[in-house]
Every structure is written in structure tokens, then in C-alpha cells.
Design a protein around this motif. Structure first.
Motif, mmCIF file in Angstrom:
data_model
loop_
_atom_site.group_PDB
_atom_site.id
_atom_site.type_symbol
_atom_site.label_atom_id
_atom_site.label_comp_id
_atom_site.label_asym_id
_atom_site.label_seq_id
_atom_site.Cartn_x
_atom_site.Cartn_y
_atom_site.Cartn_z
ATOM 1 N N GLY A 1 1.367 -3.216 2.925
ATOM 2 C CA GLY A 1 1.938 -2.571 4.561
ATOM 3 C C GLY A 1 2.539 -0.780 3.957
ATOM 4 O O GLY A 1 2.897 -1.085 2.644
ATOM 5 N N LYS A 2 2.101 0.196 4.434
ATOM 6 C CA LYS A 2 3.264 1.178 4.061
ATOM 7 C C LYS A 2 4.798 0.864 4.565
ATOM 8 O O LYS A 2 4.907 1.610 3.301
ATOM 9 C CB LYS A 2 2.865 2.300 4.930
ATOM 10 C CG LYS A 2 1.761 2.930 4.883
ATOM 11 C CD LYS A 2 0.314 4.073 4.682
ATOM 12 C CE LYS A 2 0.359 4.234 6.656
ATOM 13 N NZ LYS A 2 0.073 3.173 7.309
ATOM 14 N N GLU A 3 4.527 0.293 5.101
ATOM 15 C CA GLU A 3 6.286 -0.393 5.584
ATOM 16 C C GLU A 3 6.748 -1.545 4.508
ATOM 17 O O GLU A 3 7.987 -1.869 4.660
ATOM 18 C CB GLU A 3 6.642 -0.011 6.850
ATOM 19 C CG GLU A 3 6.110 1.140 7.697
ATOM 20 C CD GLU A 3 6.958 2.736 7.131
ATOM 21 O OE1 GLU A 3 7.773 2.116 6.872
ATOM 22 O OE2 GLU A 3 5.864 2.867 7.214
ATOM 23 N N VAL B 1 9.633 -1.643 -3.776
ATOM 24 C CA VAL B 1 7.726 -1.004 -3.140
ATOM 25 C C VAL B 1 6.502 -2.010 -4.210
ATOM 26 O O VAL B 1 5.110 -1.867 -3.745
ATOM 27 C CB VAL B 1 7.994 0.468 -2.928
ATOM 28 C CG1 VAL B 1 8.159 1.001 -1.591
ATOM 29 C CG2 VAL B 1 7.968 1.207 -4.235
ATOM 30 N N LYS C 1 -2.919 -2.782 -1.908
ATOM 31 C CA LYS C 1 -3.284 -2.258 -0.677
ATOM 32 C C LYS C 1 -2.817 -0.889 -0.020
ATOM 33 O O LYS C 1 -2.416 0.218 0.865
ATOM 34 C CB LYS C 1 -2.886 -3.015 0.755
ATOM 35 C CG LYS C 1 -2.951 -4.314 1.333
ATOM 36 C CD LYS C 1 -5.404 -4.011 1.618
ATOM 37 C CE LYS C 1 -5.378 -5.410 2.120
ATOM 38 N NZ LYS C 1 -6.780 -5.025 3.317
ATOM 39 N N THR C 2 -1.397 -0.568 -1.324
ATOM 40 C CA THR C 2 -0.750 0.820 -1.630
ATOM 41 C C THR C 2 -1.132 0.987 -2.835
ATOM 42 O O THR C 2 -1.572 0.950 -3.986
ATOM 43 C CB THR C 2 0.539 0.574 -1.523
ATOM 44 O OG1 THR C 2 0.961 -0.627 -2.676
ATOM 45 C CG2 THR C 2 1.003 -0.553 0.225
ATOM 46 N N ILE D 1 5.892 13.574 -0.355
ATOM 47 C CA ILE D 1 5.825 11.801 0.007
ATOM 48 C C ILE D 1 7.220 11.869 -0.502
ATOM 49 O O ILE D 1 7.679 12.622 -1.293
ATOM 50 C CB ILE D 1 4.496 11.154 -0.984
ATOM 51 C CG1 ILE D 1 3.267 11.761 -1.037
ATOM 52 C CG2 ILE D 1 4.885 9.887 -1.347
ATOM 53 C CD1 ILE D 1 2.308 11.211 -1.809
ATOM 54 N N GLU E 1 6.985 6.786 -2.516
ATOM 55 C CA GLU E 1 6.718 5.640 -0.872
ATOM 56 C C GLU E 1 5.200 5.832 -0.656
ATOM 57 O O GLU E 1 4.446 6.099 -0.902
ATOM 58 C CB GLU E 1 7.782 6.061 0.618
ATOM 59 C CG GLU E 1 8.792 6.174 0.377
ATOM 60 C CD GLU E 1 9.480 6.623 1.657
ATOM 61 O OE1 GLU E 1 8.474 6.659 2.307
ATOM 62 O OE2 GLU E 1 10.598 6.224 1.393
ATOM 63 N N PRO E 2 5.061 4.702 0.085
ATOM 64 C CA PRO E 2 3.390 4.171 -0.148
ATOM 65 C C PRO E 2 3.011 5.271 1.558
ATOM 66 O O PRO E 2 3.566 4.962 1.825
ATOM 67 C CB PRO E 2 3.407 2.452 0.557
ATOM 68 C CG PRO E 2 4.626 2.333 0.326
ATOM 69 C CD PRO E 2 5.109 3.657 0.063
ATOM 70 N N VAL E 3 1.932 5.950 0.691
ATOM 71 C CA VAL E 3 1.172 6.340 2.274
ATOM 72 C C VAL E 3 -0.180 6.168 2.312
ATOM 73 O O VAL E 3 -0.832 5.540 1.281
ATOM 74 C CB VAL E 3 1.237 8.305 1.810
ATOM 75 C CG1 VAL E 3 2.604 8.331 2.069
ATOM 76 C CG2 VAL E 3 0.907 8.193 0.630
ATOM 77 N N PRO E 4 -1.292 6.420 3.214
ATOM 78 C CA PRO E 4 -2.557 6.498 3.302
ATOM 79 C C PRO E 4 -3.409 6.717 2.247
ATOM 80 O O PRO E 4 -2.813 7.682 1.016
ATOM 81 C CB PRO E 4 -2.875 6.851 4.492
ATOM 82 C CG PRO E 4 -1.388 7.612 5.272
ATOM 83 C CD PRO E 4 -0.333 7.037 4.364
ATOM 84 N N TRP F 1 -4.446 10.420 1.640
ATOM 85 C CA TRP F 1 -3.795 11.485 0.846
ATOM 86 C C TRP F 1 -4.116 12.023 0.204
ATOM 87 O O TRP F 1 -4.020 13.421 -1.307
ATOM 88 C CB TRP F 1 -2.344 11.062 1.134
ATOM 89 C CG TRP F 1 -1.546 10.970 2.833
ATOM 90 C CD1 TRP F 1 -2.435 11.003 4.041
ATOM 91 C CD2 TRP F 1 -0.235 11.648 3.330
ATOM 92 N NE1 TRP F 1 -1.485 11.295 4.728
ATOM 93 C CE2 TRP F 1 0.036 11.675 4.732
ATOM 94 C CE3 TRP F 1 0.793 11.897 2.159
ATOM 95 C CZ2 TRP F 1 1.033 12.019 4.975
ATOM 96 C CZ3 TRP F 1 2.323 12.251 2.889
ATOM 97 C CH2 TRP F 1 2.135 12.138 4.160
#
Length: 747
Positions: A189-191, A198, A453-454, A481, A494-497, A500
Motif C-alpha cells: 500500500g502507499k502508506e 518503503v 503494488k507500488t 512527491i 514516497e509511493p503514490v498512485p 501519477w
């Protein structure tokens, strides 16, 4: 009551489905196996068991029960010579890699080969053609289609789905527990953060004794994570490593994931790339079993699909227990602790300078709460130079304020390490004071990490920058970012959708100098999703890759770059090499790859598409289109590709009987030769023609071991004979070898 319910559910899901058959063990070679059901093979699950044959060929193979011969296949590759029996109970027994068939099967094989005028056959028989009884010999063990002698044995149900043969009465003696080597924790996940980072993190496992394994330390996480393990089973006295039969994972005594390798459908076999972690294997970390569902919309037959295994844990400590077992229920248990909570890495909010001192402000709130700090002057790689002395620590509502005496020349990078109140796991942040000469000499090396996923961008600077900022530029906006400092010169986004990155055509790295220094790089990323088609093209428009629907398992960021030239032995490159990223992520099905070849090429038939894999160029079966000057192929794996001309013909060696030789009749039972091609390869048996004394014969072709052979139906007559072998590779290069020899009477 909760624990009782968990036990009931576990028992019902994991009970081994024993079938009522009383099958005969399929060969007398041994009762040991070298591979088991459900193991990883490139792009598919292993659909049977491999029975050891003592490194030899020729052991009898038996019908495991009454039935009839339903199918016979001969092939240079795959299962080689194979027999399929339909048993009276409706199941199908499959025997692969045979050296030869029993005499009652041979007439059908010979007739079909004569009809097709080739070695490869695929024959379906009726129930009345060849009836067999339990214990009848149907063939003999071999190595056709394989590197090493063994018997591949399968059981399939009435619908053709392979199921674990050890779920029948067939058994293997095994008293050894599986071994657990490593644990991987995956950010999904992004978080998600693992120990503040990360990235995927891998932890060594140690054996504690009494069938139990553990870790040295607690793992600290935040956000959604997946757990994976590197594990294998063994049998005492044998060198082989086997896949486990089943794995189950508990969190705080609650069952969260189950996998058990009982049965699958061949349409599901590509799911092997998400059942095992393709990325970690490509990164040479090892083969890991996933204990979480990569995509909950895809039903993997080995799982209890109501339990996804993805963990989004409540704040606090959690006990993880993973049980790994073989088919005899020899069980190894791994126990460790995960602490779940918000990431508490220190955040440097500002730095104030005054005469003779400076002050560093560290964020303070309910998450960023610390019981101590360590401070050091470090070099650009984060290595300690000397201690940085704190004269005083002040605490306000929002900050920890670290007071220092002014730094001296050479003291340019400060490392602040914080010890959180909830654990002893230290986190660090960096502060760079000087950037003299930096504006004119800045450089950065970017790289990308595509996790399941990232998607992340790594940046390594040649000098330590002060608070760099990262922006993605699209037609619509300029999005920032946040960056995470891993060392003074190494940062990661950082992970983003994924969207982007898909919308962006460039990114900028901005450095707070006077004037602002901007590093800009154009990008051409595409986000491929399973629900729609898409294409990606190289910057020079030479390469185009087309992704159809469902060619990817999940959203995939992909891009193309020119690759370094790689030497070609026996051929030559006719164009640049290209690399399609990310090579660490798998494809679900074939994509179409098309390359334009340079104009005015001679002998276009010699040009083919190749992929660099396992340190060699591998030919990909492709089509050439002269009107467009293109070559196109279907590929199922990303990587480095190139158009190569193969101008070297195949090589024929080790001919028997050899040229100029004299041989007794009884010593010549087979005609044999080695046939090899180093680049484009020999497609199949149709590329080989053999004549003995002018008469064409159909020879066996062993494509894996590169040899041909022909069993003489009767001894050759005494006198002179001529053997002519012609081989063509996939670039239409042809070689012919002739052996003239003399046969002598045995008397």
C-alpha cells in the motif's frame, strides 16, 4: 470459543483429500522422488511427481490400475515420449520422459509417424484399441524431453485437472521437517513501511530446535503488508529440495492464510508467478512462497480464497506463527513478532543558526515521540566521521530542539538518530549544511523499483544535496512527491498512485540553491491494466509492444530504453538492443512485440528476434513482414531484445557408425549423431532429415540433449553403407554430414 472455531475451520480446509484408489507404484526403479506436485516451473506449476531412476534408463513402467491407453505422444521436448492411460475409475495416469514404449504400443506409433512422415506424434486411441490391466508394462523409463533420467508421473481427474498423486494411496517415506530459510515482508500500500522503509525487506531465519524457527528481532511495520517465506522440504539421505505440501499463517492465533497443493486446472497454471514471488527470484534473492493474495479477483485453487493473507494490523505487538508441512505432516513452525504503528522516523523541520551555535528542530507529536538521540558527523554515504556533540535538548509542544556548537570545516552532514518510546528500533534523518561548488557539478543517477503494488524512483547524487524536492510533470499539473532520505546522497520517492506516473512526461529534481538548480528528465511510462489494451513504443519508434486485455496480473508501469550492446557468438546484431521494463514483474499471457529492421537487408530470413536470458541469446519464434520491414513475435517475459542475424549453420558430430569405420553387424543396433545449433537453434524434428543408403528414415530427436538416434529394425547387411544427415536451423542455415562405413559379418 474463537480458538475452537479456528481449529474446526483449519481441520476442514487442510484435511488431505485421500482418494479411495489402490494404485500400484508406477515403476520398480525406486520409491524416491526428485520433485513433487505444485513446484515452480518457469511459467507453470509442476503437475505431477518425478520418480528417481538411479540416473539410468530402461526400468519398466507399469499401469497403476486397469483401463486403456487413451493417448500416446512423441516429442523432442516437453514430456518426450509419453503415455496417457484412462483408468476404470475415470482418472487419467500420465507417464513422461519414457525411453521407449512397450511392443503393444509401437505399431500405433510407427503407423502414425509413417503417415505424418515425422517423429513427433500425438495419437488418441479408442477404448477398444489397447486394454491394459494393473501391473502391465506400458514402457520403460528414460530421459526424452529432459536433462536427466526420471519418470514424470501424473494423475488427472475425469475433467483433466491434475491432482497431487500423493493424495492417493501412493506414498513416499519422509520423516524430516521442512526447512524455513528467510521471511520477506512486502509493502502493498502507499502508506506501507517496513522498519521505516518503503522497500521489500528480507529477514534471516534461525533454527531454535524442537522443530521451531524464529527471527532475531521484532519487525516494525505500518500500513498494509504481505508476508512470504523461503522454504523447502527434504528427505533424509537425499540431496533434493522439494516444495512443501502446505503452509498456514496465524496472527495472534487467528488463521489468516492457507495454501495446500492438491489440485489445479491447466488454465490456472500461470498463477504460479503470483503464488511464488517472481520479483524476488528475478532479483536473485530466492524463491519465496506468498502468504497473501496478489489479486483477490483471481481464484488460485490452492488457497482458501476467503482469507487473503494481506495484513493491516491494529497498533501494537502481534504474534505471527507460520506452519510449513509436507505430505506426511512433518511440520516446521516459525514464530516471530510484528509491531504495527505509524512510521516514527525523525522529521527535521528546520535549522536555525546563531552566533557560535545552531539548533535543529525535530518534529514532536503522538507518533514522533522519542526517548533519546544520537548525533554524528558523517560522510556523503552516511559513514560516521566523528561524534556531533549536543550541548542541550529543549522540548516544546511541537519540537525537540537539539542545540549544537557551530560546526567546523569538513562537518557538513549531520546524522540525527532517534530512539522511539515504543521500541528500541533507531530511525535516522540527515541534514546537509554546505553545498559549495554544488550548483555547477550536480549529477544524479536514477533507478526504478516496481514492487507488486507500488512504484518508486531511487536517486543517487554525486554530492549530498540540501533538501531536494521531486516533481512529476504532466499536461495538467506539476505534482510533488515527498522524498525519503536513505543516506545523505540517496533518496527515494514516497509511493503514490500508479496513475501519477502514467500521466507524467517528465520529472524534475529541484535543489534549494541560489538560483534554484533543476535537474529534468523526460520519461515515457505507461500504466498497463488487465481490463484494457495498451501499447508502449521506444523513443525512436523502432520497437512497439502491444499489451492485450489480461496480459498483466495487475497494474504495471512499463517503459522501454535502449540497452547496452551484448556480444553475439555465431551471428551479428542488425539493430540496437532494447530493454522493456520492469524485468522483475511477470506477465500473465503473451504480448506482441514488433521491431523494425534496417532497410536494404540481405537474407532477411537469417534475421530473428532474440531475448537475452541466463547469459545467452535465446531465439524467439517470430514472423517477418517484408512490406513493413518488421519482425514480430509473441513474448511472455519482459527483458532485453535484439534483432540478430544468424549466419552460422548447425554442427553435426559424433556420428555412429563413423565415417571410414568398420563394424560388426551385432555392434550396430542404433544410428546416432549429435546435432547442435548455438544461436537460432533447431526448431523440431522436421528440421532434420536422415537417409541410410538413399532411403529416408524417421529418427528420434532429443531436443534437450541435442542428439538423434534410430533403432534399426534388423541388422544392416554386410558391405558398404552411406549415412547422410541434413540439419537446418531456424535461420535457414543448412549443414549436411556424410558417413560412409563398412559392415562386417559377425562370423
Amino acid at each position: 470459543m474463537k480458538n475452537i472455531l479456528t481449529l474446526i475451520i483449519t481441520y476442514s480446509l487442510l484435511a488431505i483429500p485421500i482418494y479411495s484408489q489402490n494404485y500400484l507404484w508406477p515403476t520398480n526403479a525406486s520409491k524416491y522422488i526428485s520433485s513433487t506436485f505444485g513446484e515452480y516451473r518457469e511459467g507453470h506449476f509442476h503437475s505431477g511427481i518425478d520418480i528417481k531412476t538411479n540416473h539410468k534408463i530402461g526400468y519398466p513402467v507399469y499401469a497403476v490400475d486397469n483401463g486403456y491407453v487413451w493417448r500416446i505422444r512423441t516429442s523432442p521436448f516437453g514430456y518426450g515420449k509419453a503415455v496417457y492411460l484412462k483408468l476404470n475409475d475415470g482418472n487419467i495416469a500420465v507417464y513422461g520422459h519414457l525411453d521407449r514404449f512397450d511392443d503393444k504400443l509401437l505399431p500405433y506409433v510407427k503407423a502414425e509417424q509413417f503417415k505424418q512422415n515425422r517423429y513427433s506424434t500425438d495419437i488418441y486411441l479408442s477404448e477398444s484399441d489397447i486394454r491394459i490391466s494393473r501391473g502391465d508394462i506400458i514402457g520403460y523409463t528414460g530421459d526424452t524431453g529432459s536433462e536427466h533420467p526420471h519418470l514424470h508421473f501424473e494423475l488427472r481427474d475425469i475433467s483433466g485437472k491434475p491432482f497431487n498423486p500423493l493424495n492417493s494411496n501412493l506414498r513416499v517415506k519422509d520423516y524430516t521437517i521442512p526447512t524455513i530459510k528467510e521471511v520477506a515482508v512486502i509493502p502493498i500500500g502507499k502508506e506501507s513501511r517496513i522498519n521505516g522503509g518503503v522497500y521489500i525487506q528480507v529477514f534471516k531465519v534461525k533454527y531454535l530446535g524442537d522443530r521451531e524457527f524464529g527471527l532475531d528481532d521484532t519487525i516494525y511495520v505500518s500500513g498494509s503488508i504481505g508476508v512470504e517465506i523461503k522454504t523447502h522440504d527434504t528427505v533424509s539421505g537425499l540431496p533434493n529440495k522439494y516444495a512443501p505440501y502446505g503452509i498456514q499463517m496465524y496472527v495472534d492465533d487467528s488463521l489468516r492464510f492457507i495454501t495446500q497443493y492438491n489440485k489445479f486446472d491447466f488454465s490456472e497454471t500461470r498463477f504460479v508467478n503470483i503464488d511464488r514471488d517472481f520479483q524476488l527470484f528475478q532479483d536473485e534473492v530466492g524463491r519465496f512462497n506468498r502468504l497473501w493474495m496478489y489479486d483477490t479477483s483471481k481464484t488460485i485453487p490452492f488457497y482458501n480464497n476467503s482469507q487473503t493473507g494481506a495484513l493491516n494490523l491494529k497498533s501494537g505487538y502481534h504474534d505471527i506463527k507460520i506452519e510449513v508441512y509436507d505430505h506426511n505432516r512433518n511440520t516446521a513452525t516459525l514464530k516471530f513478532t510484528i509491531f504495527s504503528g505509524q512510521d516514527y522516523s525523525p522529521v527535521i523541520e528546520k535549522c536555525e543558526h546563531d552566533i557560535g551555535r545552531f539548533r535543529v528542530f525535530i518534529k514532536r507529536d503522538s507518533i514522533h515521540s522519542y526517548k533519546g538521540f544520537f548525533t554524528d558527523w558523517v560522510d556523503k554515504y552516511g559513514n560516521k566521521i566523528k561524534r556531533a556533540l549536543v550541548s542541550k535538548i529543549e522540548i516544546s509542544d511541537d519540537n525537540y530542539i537539539l542545540n549544537f556548537v557551530s560546526h567546523e570545516p569538513g562537518e557538513e552532514i549531520l546524522k540525527v538518530s532517534a530512539v522511539p518510546r515504543q521500541s528500541n528500533k533507531i530511525r535516522s534523518a540527515f541534514l546537509t549544511f554546505s553545498s559549495s561548488g554544488f550548483v555547477d557539478n550536480v549529477s544524479v543517477i536514477p533507478s526504478y523499483v516496481h514492487n507488486p503494488k507500488t512504484f518508486l524512483c531511487n536517486m543517487t547524487f554525486n554530492k549530498a544535496p540540501r533538501q531536494p524536492r521531486f516533481f512529476l510533470q504532466s499536461e495538467e499539473s506539476l505534482k510533488e512527491i515527498p522524498l525519503i532520505a536513505e543516506s545523505p546522497v540517496r533518496f527515494v520517492t514516497e509511493p503514490v498512485p500508479f496513475s501519477w506516473w502514467e500521466d507524467a512526461f517528465a520529472y524534475e529534481i529541484r535543489l534549494p540553491t541560489e538560483p534554484v538548480n533543476i535537474i529534468r528528465k523526460a520519461i515515457n511510462f505507461k500504466c498497463i491494466t488487465p481490463d484494457r489494451s495498451n501499447t508502449i513504443t521506444s523513443k525512436d519508434r523502432v520497437l512497439t509492444a502491444t499489451f492485450g486485455k489480461n496480459t498483466v496480473y495487475d497494474s504495471l508501469i512499463t517503459w522501454v530504453e535502449k540497452a547496452e550492446s551484448i556480444h553475439v557468438e555465431g551471428g551479428e546484431r542488425v539493430a540496437d538492443c532494447y530493454k522493456i521494463f520492469p524485468v522483475t514483474q511477470p506477465l500473465n499471457s503473451y504480448i506482441r512485440l514488433m521491431l523494425i529492421y534496417p532497410a536494404n537487408q540481405d537474407k532477411v530470413e537469417q534475421i530473428g528476434l532474440y531475448r537475452w536470458d541466463d547469459d545467452e541469446w535465446n531465439f524467439i519464434n517470430s514472423d517477418s513482414y517484408a512490406e513493413d520491414e518488421t519482425i514480430a513475435a509473441e513474448i511472455q517475459k519482459l527483458g532485453t531484445f535484439c534483432l540478430i542475424r544468424d549466419f552460422t549453420p548447425p554442427v553435426i558430430t559424433d556420428i555412429f557408425p563413423g565415417n571410414g569405420g568398420k563394424f560388426r553387424q551385432s555392434s550396430v543396433k542404433y544410428l546416432r549423431a549429435t546435432v547442435e545449433d548455438k544461436l537460432s537453434g533447431i526448431k523440431d524434428d522436421t528440421a532434420i532429415s536422415v537417409r541410410i543408403d538413399g532411403k529416408p528414415i524417421i529418427v528420434e530427436y532429443h531436443g534437450v540433449k541435442n542428439y538423434i538416434r534410430y533403432k534399426l529394425p534388423k541388422p544392416l547387411n554386410s558391405g558398404s553403407h552411406t549415412l547422410v544427415i541434413t540439419v537446418e536451423d531456424q535461420a535457414m542455415n543448412i549443414t549436411t554430414a556424410v558417413s560412409k562405413f563398412l559392415i562386417l559379418n559377425d562370423r
